[in-house]
Design an enzyme around this catalytic site. Structure first.
Site, PDB file in Angstrom:
ATOM      1  N   GLU A 120     -21.528  26.308  95.803  1.00 12.98           N
ATOM      2  CA  GLU A 120     -22.922  26.190  96.251  1.00 12.98           C
ATOM      3  C   GLU A 120     -23.506  27.584  96.484  1.00 12.98           C
ATOM      4  OE1 GLU A 120     -23.620  23.828  99.864  1.00 12.98           O
ATOM      5  OE2 GLU A 120     -25.273  25.212 100.261  1.00 12.98           O
ATOM      6  N   HIS A 127     -17.704  29.912  97.362  1.00  7.43           N
ATOM      7  CA  HIS A 127     -18.074  28.497  97.300  1.00  7.43           C
ATOM      8  C   HIS A 127     -19.097  28.276  96.180  1.00  7.43           C
ATOM      9  CE1 HIS A 127     -19.561  24.548  98.483  1.00  7.43           C
ATOM     10  NE2 HIS A 127     -18.434  24.433  99.214  1.00  7.43           N
ATOM     11  N   CYS A 177     -27.551  21.782 106.382  1.00  8.43           N
ATOM     12  CA  CYS A 177     -27.834  20.358 106.231  1.00  8.43           C
ATOM     13  C   CYS A 177     -27.593  19.634 107.557  1.00  8.43           C
ATOM     14  CB  CYS A 177     -26.932  19.822 105.139  1.00  8.43           C
ATOM     15  SG  CYS A 177     -26.792  18.072 105.131  1.00  8.43           S
ATOM     16  N   CYS A 203     -27.656  18.334  95.341  1.00 11.02           N
ATOM     17  CA  CYS A 203     -28.136  17.768  96.597  1.00 11.02           C
ATOM     18  C   CYS A 203     -29.505  18.384  96.925  1.00 11.02           C
ATOM     19  CB  CYS A 203     -27.150  18.085  97.713  1.00 11.02           C
ATOM     20  SG  CYS A 203     -27.784  17.600  99.321  1.00 11.02           S
ATOM     21  N   SER A 251     -16.815  15.058 101.480  1.00  6.69           N
ATOM     22  CA  SER A 251     -16.348  14.649 100.147  1.00  6.69           C
ATOM     23  C   SER A 251     -15.273  13.563 100.204  1.00  6.69           C
ATOM     24  CB  SER A 251     -15.804  15.869  99.413  1.00  6.69           C
ATOM     25  OG  SER A 251     -14.890  16.551 100.241  1.00  6.69           O
ATOM     26  N   CYS A 307     -21.557  12.409 102.725  1.00  7.52           N
ATOM     27  CA  CYS A 307     -22.917  12.679 103.172  1.00  7.52           C
ATOM     28  C   CYS A 307     -23.875  12.091 102.127  1.00  7.52           C
ATOM     29  CB  CYS A 307     -23.134  14.173 103.304  1.00  7.52           C
ATOM     30  SG  CYS A 307     -22.892  14.994 101.732  1.00  7.52           S
ATOM     31  N   SER A 323     -11.679  21.504 100.381  1.00  4.10           N
ATOM     32  CA  SER A 323     -13.066  21.202 100.745  1.00  4.10           C
ATOM     33  C   SER A 323     -13.470  22.042 101.949  1.00  4.10           C
ATOM     34  CB  SER A 323     -13.195  19.712 101.075  1.00  4.10           C
ATOM     35  OG  SER A 323     -14.357  19.487 101.843  1.00  4.10           O
ATOM     36  N   ASN A 359     -16.159  22.005 103.855  1.00  2.00           N
ATOM     37  CA  ASN A 359     -16.694  21.336 105.052  1.00  2.00           C
ATOM     38  C   ASN A 359     -15.601  20.579 105.794  1.00  2.00           C
ATOM     39  OD1 ASN A 359     -17.161  18.197 104.734  1.00  2.00           O
ATOM     40  ND2 ASN A 359     -17.435  19.130 102.713  1.00  2.00           N
TER      41      ASN A 359
END
Ligand code: F3S
Length: 654
Positions: free
Chosen positions: A124, A122, A188, A94, A260, A12, A216, A218
């Site tokens: 984030e 996570h 996002c 990000c 990623s 991304c 990961s 996502n």
């Protein structure tokens, strides 16, 4: 097979930006490290490390240098600590994550209960929590959302990569917990786009390959979404994990990748899928009856074997097609994972399987080996499987062969059944692939062995040697003795020192004997042997007791014109020459003696070398008479003055 990729996949904007920022740091002075792996992709992290950009788990590992803040972001305390340590900070957070962090901080400042919809662990989410002074609640599913108490004011933010549909459901539940709920939809667009594209892909493809780190979030979410849409999903990190079997019978395969996943890994995956596609297409085109192909054993039952032949359908080998003769069970012939050659019997049977034969594939190799053996006259090992009309049936290289009865042994074999189960050596004498005809001979091997032994024997055996042997055969004229692979003959006259009418009187078939080699004729392949000469000559023993001048009794055994043979002293015979038969001249022996008559003979000659004994009847008589006269003179002793003439006259008067 058609390979399609999702409209949005892979790096991304935020990840690409973070990776590029980290890469730019490779030439910075002093140590450089990212705080935590830059993205959830081990291959990218490894590549950066090779470029000199390391990974640190906390600021405690830094005393100087540059710290790269990854796209997940960090809490405000990290910036403060880095500043106090004098570290350079490259902030690759990000912008979308920053937006979520700021929303959380704002909601907190407004006195709202901050609710973060996302995964508790996570990084984030952890960074957003920091910006809300760690006073926020994190909910990931309906249960957690429903378990929340009611609040006066709520501010909702989202993990940027959270699934949009679930986010909406959770927001509905959370909103019911307060009359004053503000939602900042910090999901996002890239994540949403990627998820939507993955769903579209799932609708078109039969299988989806999701590429990305197994840790990961996502990427895992993409795999989950596609699976929920009912599509078969394989989640891989690299192309190496791909397996051809996944694509068998697949018309359309889709590829998507998490945020990623770098482009080069996705390209490698697509390339390998294309390779598989071509390989499978070739296999599918090629499979037809009569082909011999390679396969891998993937399953063994008692009476059948399953083989992966890289085709849409699995191959199956029935027990009788595994080998000749058919084994008791399939595991006697093949092992799991073994690569074997198989012959295609039927490209697609009723069960959708490919019917295969290992036996026939082996046969093709076997025929070549048989033809080569015929040409080079080389021996082969075979196993006798059955007695059949006119000979024996054998297994040779997994094929049925035949040995005619006349080619089984050097001699006639009465019971062929005794060979069943035996492994024997043979040579091919007739090989016809077209007619499936394999004729073999054991006799030729035996003949060749015999010839070789003969050469060895004739090269080493010499007259006057004593050799060990076994009596093999008896005839009227003697006994044949095997002296190590070659038969020699003991003539009947050489069996014993005694007269022998039949060899059986001395030896029997199978007797082991030591024999003296009399003569070797290699050209005529004849060896003359003697048994009697290995034993002591009884004639010599007997003759030891005989001395010239002795008078012995004997029996007339034979009359000849020149004299009579007389047996004396056991079996010893001597000759009374006609001139020694009487004092007067006679014309023939019968005038004096007859066969069977007992006579007294004088030993006049003993010739040991020639084994000849000379006897005399006339001399024996004279001797006897002389003795008798002497004894008479002794008994009629007279005065000393009487003369011999007076004495004889007196005797006559009597
Ligand atoms: Fe940023 Fe969205 Fe990527 S939040 S890191 S651009 S998935």
């Amino acid at each position: 097979m058609k390979i399609i990729t999702a409209e949005h996949y892979g790096f991304c904007y935020g990840v690409r930006r973070a990776v590029e920022m980290a890469e730019k740091c490779k030439n910075t002075n002093g140590p450089v490290a990212t705080l935590g792996p830059i993205i959830h992709n081990p291959q990218v992290v490894e590549r950066l490390q090779k470029q000199g950009v390391g990974v640190a788990s906390s600021l405690a590992e830094f005393s100087t240098g540059t710290v790269v803040i990854r796209s997940h972001g960090v809490g405000p305390s990290v910036y403060q600590e880095a500043e106090s340590k004098g570290l350079s900070v490259v902030d690759a957070t990000c912008p979308h994550v920053q937006k979520a962090q700021q929303a959380a901080a704002r909601f907190f400042q407004e006195g709202r209960q901050v609710i973060i919809i996302g995964e508790q662990r996570h990084p984030e989410v952890q960074s957003i929590l920091e910006w809300a002074q760690r006073q926020a609640k994190v909910v990931e599913n309906k249960e957690e959302a429903e378990a929340l108490p009611e609040y006066e004011k709520i501010g909702v933010v989202s993990q940027t990569t959270f699934a949009t549909d679930l986010f909406a459901e959770l927001v509905a539940i959370v909103s019911a917990k307060s009359a004053d709920t503000v939602v900042d939809r910090t999901i996002c667009a890239a994540t949403e786009q990627r998820q939507q594209a993955a769903l579209q892909l799932a609708a078109q493809a039969q299988i989806i390959i999701v590429v990305g780190g197994k840790n990961s979030a996502n990427t895992n979410r993409l795999a989950e979404l596609c699976a929920r849409a009912g599509t078969k999903v394989y989640h891989i990190e690299t192309a190496e994990e791909l397996q051809p079997a996944w694509f068998i019978d697949v018309d359309t395969a889709g590829v998507t990748a998490g945020a990623s996943t770098p482009d080069w890994i996705i390209e490698e995956v697509c390339r390998k899928m294309q390779d598989f596609n071509e390989m499978l297409a070739q296999t599918a085109e090629k499979i037809e009856r009569g082909m011999v192909i390679k396969g891998t054993v993937v399953g063994i039952r008692r009476d059948e074997v399953f083989v992966d032949i890289g085709y849409k359908a699995e191959g199956v080998i029935p027990l009788k097609e595994l080998a000749y003769p058919a084994p008791a069970q399939a595991s006697d012939v093949v092992k799991d994972g073994e690569e074997i050659d198989v012959y295609v019997l039927n490209a697609d049977n009723e069960d959708g399987q490919v019917l295969l034969s290992k036996r026939r594939a082996d046969e093709q190799v076997a025929w070549s080996r048989l033809e080569e053996a015929l040409e080079q006259k080389s021996p082969l090992q075979v196993t006798v499987t059955a007695e059949v009309k006119g000979g024996l049936s054998v297994a040779v290289f997994g094929i049925r062969g035949f040995i005619p009865a006349s080619h089984i042994d050097l001699r006639f074999v009465g019971n062929l059944g005794e060979y069943i189960g035996q492994t024997i050596q043979v040579v091919p004498i007739e090989i016809e692939r077209g007619k499936k005809r394999i004729v073999l001979s054991r006799k030729m091997i035996l003949e060749s062995e015999r010839k070789q032994k003969e050469e060895e024997i004739y090269g080493s055996i010499e007259p006057n040697q004593v050799v060990h042997g076994v009596v093999r055969r008896l005839t009227d004229f003697g006994a044949f003795v095997d002296v190590g692979g070659v038969d020699g003959l003991i003539h009947i006259s050489d069996l014993s020192w005694h007269h022998v009418k039949s060899p059986q009187e001395v030896v029997q078939v199978g007797d082991e004997v030591d024999v003296l080699v009399l003569k070797v004729d290699a050209a005529a392949k004849r060896i003359s042997l003697s048994l009697k000469q290995t034993q002591r000559d009884p004639w010599m023993d007997a003759v030891e007791e005989l001395q010239e001048g002795m008078l012995v009794k004997g029996v007339v055994t034979k009359l000849m014109p020149f004299g009579a043979f007389v047996k004396i002293h056991g079996d010893i015979e001597g000759l009374v020459h006609i001139s020694e038969m009487a004092e007067q001249r006679i014309n023939k022996p019968e005038e004096v003696v007859s066969i069977g008559q007992e006579v007294v003979v004088k030993v006049i000659r003993v010739e040991k070398e020639q084994k000849r004994i000379g006897l005399s009847i006339s001399q024996a008589q004279q001797e006897t008479e002389r003795e008798e006269f002497s004894s008479f003179i002794d008994t009629q002793a007279e005065p000393a003055q009487a003369t011999i003439g007076e004495r004889l006259a007196a005797e006559e008067e009597k």
